[in-house]
Design a protein around this motif. Structure first.
Motif, PDB file in Angstrom:
ATOM      1  N   GLN A 128       0.845  -1.190   0.000  1.00 46.72           N
ATOM      2  CA  GLN A 128       0.000   0.000   0.000  1.00 46.72           C
ATOM      3  C   GLN A 128       0.885   1.247   0.000  1.00 46.72           C
ATOM      4  O   GLN A 128       1.829   1.333   0.770  1.00 46.72           O
ATOM      5  CB  GLN A 128      -0.915   0.004   1.223  1.00 46.72           C
ATOM      6  N   THR A 129       0.584   2.180  -0.882  1.00 45.29           N
ATOM      7  CA  THR A 129       1.383   3.406  -0.976  1.00 45.29           C
ATOM      8  C   THR A 129       0.783   4.555  -0.174  1.00 45.29           C
ATOM      9  O   THR A 129       1.451   5.569   0.040  1.00 45.29           O
ATOM     10  CB  THR A 129       1.534   3.836  -2.447  1.00 45.29           C
ATOM     11  N   THR A 130      -0.468   4.405   0.266  1.00 41.77           N
ATOM     12  CA  THR A 130      -1.118   5.451   1.065  1.00 41.77           C
ATOM     13  C   THR A 130      -1.710   4.838   2.340  1.00 41.77           C
ATOM     14  O   THR A 130      -2.922   4.933   2.572  1.00 41.77           O
ATOM     15  CB  THR A 130      -2.218   6.155   0.251  1.00 41.77           C
ATOM     16  N   PRO A 131      -0.878   4.243   3.188  1.00 39.02           N
ATOM     17  CA  PRO A 131      -1.409   3.535   4.359  1.00 39.02           C
ATOM     18  C   PRO A 131      -2.091   4.439   5.382  1.00 39.02           C
ATOM     19  O   PRO A 131      -2.954   3.975   6.128  1.00 39.02           O
ATOM     20  CB  PRO A 131      -0.178   2.858   4.965  1.00 39.02           C
ATOM     21  N   ASP A 132      -1.741   5.718   5.422  1.00 40.71           N
ATOM     22  CA  ASP A 132      -2.301   6.608   6.438  1.00 40.71           C
ATOM     23  C   ASP A 132      -3.787   6.871   6.248  1.00 40.71           C
ATOM     24  O   ASP A 132      -4.470   7.263   7.199  1.00 40.71           O
ATOM     25  CB  ASP A 132      -1.539   7.935   6.461  1.00 40.71           C
ATOM     26  N   ILE A 133      -4.296   6.674   5.041  1.00 39.25           N
ATOM     27  CA  ILE A 133      -5.717   6.945   4.788  1.00 39.25           C
ATOM     28  C   ILE A 133      -6.518   5.659   4.606  1.00 39.25           C
ATOM     29  O   ILE A 133      -7.672   5.711   4.182  1.00 39.25           O
ATOM     30  CB  ILE A 133      -5.898   7.884   3.573  1.00 39.25           C
ATOM     31  N   LEU A 193      -2.338  -2.287   4.427  1.00 40.67           N
ATOM     32  CA  LEU A 193      -1.092  -2.996   4.156  1.00 40.67           C
ATOM     33  C   LEU A 193      -0.855  -3.300   2.683  1.00 40.67           C
ATOM     34  O   LEU A 193       0.284  -3.296   2.219  1.00 40.67           O
ATOM     35  CB  LEU A 193      -1.077  -4.305   4.953  1.00 40.67           C
ATOM     36  N   PHE A 194      -1.922  -3.599   1.962  1.00 36.50           N
ATOM     37  CA  PHE A 194      -1.798  -4.015   0.559  1.00 36.50           C
ATOM     38  C   PHE A 194      -2.830  -3.313  -0.303  1.00 36.50           C
ATOM     39  O   PHE A 194      -3.924  -2.997   0.142  1.00 36.50           O
ATOM     40  CB  PHE A 194      -2.028  -5.523   0.417  1.00 36.50           C
ATOM     41  N   GLN A 222       5.264  -4.361  -9.101  1.00 35.02           N
ATOM     42  CA  GLN A 222       5.323  -4.226  -7.644  1.00 35.02           C
ATOM     43  C   GLN A 222       4.640  -5.376  -6.908  1.00 35.02           C
ATOM     44  O   GLN A 222       4.371  -5.281  -5.709  1.00 35.02           O
ATOM     45  CB  GLN A 222       4.686  -2.893  -7.223  1.00 35.02           C
ATOM     46  N   THR A 223       4.338  -6.464  -7.601  1.00 35.26           N
ATOM     47  CA  THR A 223       3.657  -7.597  -6.973  1.00 35.26           C
ATOM     48  C   THR A 223       4.544  -8.209  -5.892  1.00 35.26           C
ATOM     49  O   THR A 223       5.681  -8.570  -6.144  1.00 35.26           O
ATOM     50  CB  THR A 223       3.295  -8.667  -8.015  1.00 35.26           C
ATOM     51  N   HIS A 224       3.991  -8.296  -4.672  1.00 34.95           N
ATOM     52  CA  HIS A 224       4.715  -8.875  -3.544  1.00 34.95           C
ATOM     53  C   HIS A 224       4.005 -10.093  -2.946  1.00 34.95           C
ATOM     54  O   HIS A 224       4.590 -10.829  -2.163  1.00 34.95           O
ATOM     55  CB  HIS A 224       4.883  -7.837  -2.430  1.00 34.95           C
TER      56      HIS A 224
END
Length: 150
Positions: A15-20, A27-28, A119-121
Motif C-alpha cells: 500500500q502506498t497510502t497507508p495513512d488513509i 497494508l496491501f 510491484q507484486t509482492h
C-alpha cells in the motif's frame, strides 16, 4: 475454502497510502486485474470467509518451478493448511502451468525476472481463500491484514 483450484489469483502490492486506509487495505493494494471476477465484492466475500474460518496460520511450502526451488509462505485458516498447500502445489505443476483468469506474475517474481515496474509482492485467490508470498515478513503482513480490522 470454496474451491480447491486456484483461478482468481489477485496480485497484491504494498500500500502506498497507508495513512488513509484501514484493515487489509492499510497494508496491501489490489492491483487492477481487468476482469469482472475480481470486482463487485469478490475480495470482500473472500475476506469474510477467511475471517470466519477461524485462526489463521502461515505454512511454509517448498515449491519448484523450472528447476528453481523456493519456500512459499501460505496464509490460510489453520484447519485448511494442508489443503491450501496442496492447492498451490497443484497450481504450479507443469500441467496447470500457473493458469489463472488473469496473468499472476508469480512465475516471474518467483524467478526474479519480473519487470522493474512490477510491484507484486503477494497473491490472494478469491475462490480458494488463501494468500501467499515469497518472503516471510510479507506473509506476516498478510496474516495481520486478514485479522480483525484496525
Amino acid at each position: 475454502m470454496t474451491s480447491s483450484k486456484l483461478y482468481t489469483v489477485q496480485r497484491l502490492a504494498p500500500q502506498t497510502t497507508p495513512d488513509i486506509k484501514t484493515g487489509f487495505d492499510k497494508l496491501f493494494k489490489l492491483e487492477y486485474m481487468g476482469a469482472s471476477e475480481y470486482e463487485w465484492g469478490a475480495s470482500v466475500a473472500s475476506l469474510r470467509r477467511i475471517r470466519a474460518a477461524g485462526p489463521l496460520t502461515i505454512t511454509e511450502a517448498p515449491i519448484t518451478i523450472a528447476g528453481l526451488k523456493r519456500t512459499v509462505y501460505i496464509v490460510s485458516p489453520r484447519k485448511l493448511a494442508s489443503e491450501s498447500v496442496a492447492a498451490l502445489e497443484l497450481w504450479v505443476t507443469p500441467e496447470t502451468s500457473l493458469s489463472a483468469k488473469v496473468h499472476s506474475h508469480f512465475e516471474e517474481v518467483f524467478a526474479g525476472t519480473q519487470r522493474e515496474w512490477d510491484q507484486t509482492h503477494a497473491w490472494w485467490d478469491f475462490g480458494v481463500d488463501i494468500a501467499w508470498a515469497l518472503e516471510r515478513d510479507v506473509a506476516e503482513r498478510l496474516l495481520t491484514g486478514f485479522g480483525p480490522k484496525k
